[in-house]
Motif scaffolding. Structure first.
Motif, PDB file in Angstrom:
ATOM      1  N   GLU A  84       1.062  -0.623  -0.040  1.00  0.00           N
ATOM      2  CA  GLU A  84       0.189  -0.194   0.095  1.00  0.00           C
ATOM      3  C   GLU A  84       0.576   1.014  -0.062  1.00  0.00           C
ATOM      4  OE1 GLU A  84      -2.699  -3.222   0.953  1.00  0.00           O
ATOM      5  OE2 GLU A  84      -0.887  -2.466   2.075  1.00  0.00           O
ATOM      6  N   GLU A  85       2.362   1.273   0.303  1.00  0.00           N
ATOM      7  CA  GLU A  85       3.060   2.354  -0.184  1.00  0.00           C
ATOM      8  C   GLU A  85       3.832   2.693  -0.875  1.00  0.00           C
ATOM      9  OE1 GLU A  85       5.077   1.318   4.218  1.00  0.00           O
ATOM     10  OE2 GLU A  85       4.234   3.168   4.304  1.00  0.00           O
ATOM     11  N   THR A  86       3.128   1.978  -2.290  1.00  0.00           N
ATOM     12  CA  THR A  86       3.614   2.171  -3.307  1.00  0.00           C
ATOM     13  C   THR A  86       3.186   3.270  -3.695  1.00  0.00           C
ATOM     14  OG1 THR A  86       2.944  -0.404  -4.421  1.00  0.00           O
ATOM     15  CG2 THR A  86       2.706   1.841  -6.033  1.00  0.00           C
ATOM     16  N   GLY A  87       4.144   4.453  -4.313  1.00  0.00           N
ATOM     17  CA  GLY A  87       3.822   5.180  -5.282  1.00  0.00           C
ATOM     18  C   GLY A  87       5.127   6.178  -5.288  1.00  0.00           C
ATOM     19  N   VAL A  88       5.188   7.152  -5.444  1.00  0.00           N
ATOM     20  CA  VAL A  88       6.430   7.548  -6.529  1.00  0.00           C
ATOM     21  C   VAL A  88       7.500   9.071  -5.357  1.00  0.00           C
ATOM     22  CG1 VAL A  88       7.137  10.202  -8.327  1.00  0.00           C
ATOM     23  CG2 VAL A  88       5.404   8.358  -8.384  1.00  0.00           C
ATOM     24  N   TYR A  89       8.012   8.417  -5.203  1.00  0.00           N
ATOM     25  CA  TYR A  89       9.255   9.427  -3.288  1.00  0.00           C
ATOM     26  C   TYR A  89       9.308  10.196  -4.198  1.00  0.00           C
ATOM     27  CZ  TYR A  89       7.715   5.024  -0.690  1.00  0.00           C
ATOM     28  OH  TYR A  89       6.409   4.360   0.004  1.00  0.00           O
ATOM     29  N   PHE A  90       9.707  11.851  -4.204  1.00  0.00           N
ATOM     30  CA  PHE A  90      10.121  12.770  -3.903  1.00  0.00           C
ATOM     31  C   PHE A  90      11.457  12.897  -2.817  1.00  0.00           C
ATOM     32  CE2 PHE A  90       8.292  14.029  -7.485  1.00  0.00           C
ATOM     33  CZ  PHE A  90       6.784  13.521  -8.058  1.00  0.00           C
TER      34      PHE A  90
END
Length: 120
Positions: free
Chosen positions: A89-95
């Motif tokens: 669930e912590e899938t995403g784009v990290y900036f």
């Protein structure tokens, strides 16, 4: 100032997600500079994870405080994020980002972002 994220592309559930941000044309120790990490899940808004300031002080979102650790290496102008016990669930784009304050609204500089998808 330019920022570039890097780190292992593969991470599995319950493991630690590790990312590094390299700062170019700027210094991590510039007075009153703050450097941070932000995440954007698919179809959702930005989530602030935490920041590290010019003197090495750290600030974390309550949502991540128990699992996130931000550190820096001033000799090579980098700062890093370690996020433990990740889930799919912590899938995403990290900036990575930087500015004159610890929060998202205060960041002036942004990396291009890097996609991370923890595997089951």
């Amino acid at each position: 100032v330019r920022l570039q994220e890097s780190g292992p592309g593969l991470v599995k559930s319950s493991q630690t997600l590790s990312l590094t941000c390299t700062i170019s044309s700027g210094s991590i120790t510039t007075n009153y500079a703050y450097w941070g990490w932000v995440r954007q899940p698919p179809g959702k808004g930005l989530e602030w994870i935490g920041s590290i300031d010019y003197s090495g002080g750290t600030y974390y979102s309550p949502s991540f405080k128990s699992r996130a650790s931000i550190s820096r290496d001033t000799s090579i102008n980098q700062f890093s994020l370690q996020l433990t016990s990740v889930t799919p669930e912590e899938t995403g784009v990290y900036f990575c980002a930087g500015g004159e304050g610890w929060g998202i609204w205060q960041y002036t500089y942004w990396g291009q972002g890097t996609q991370r998808t923890p595997l089951p």
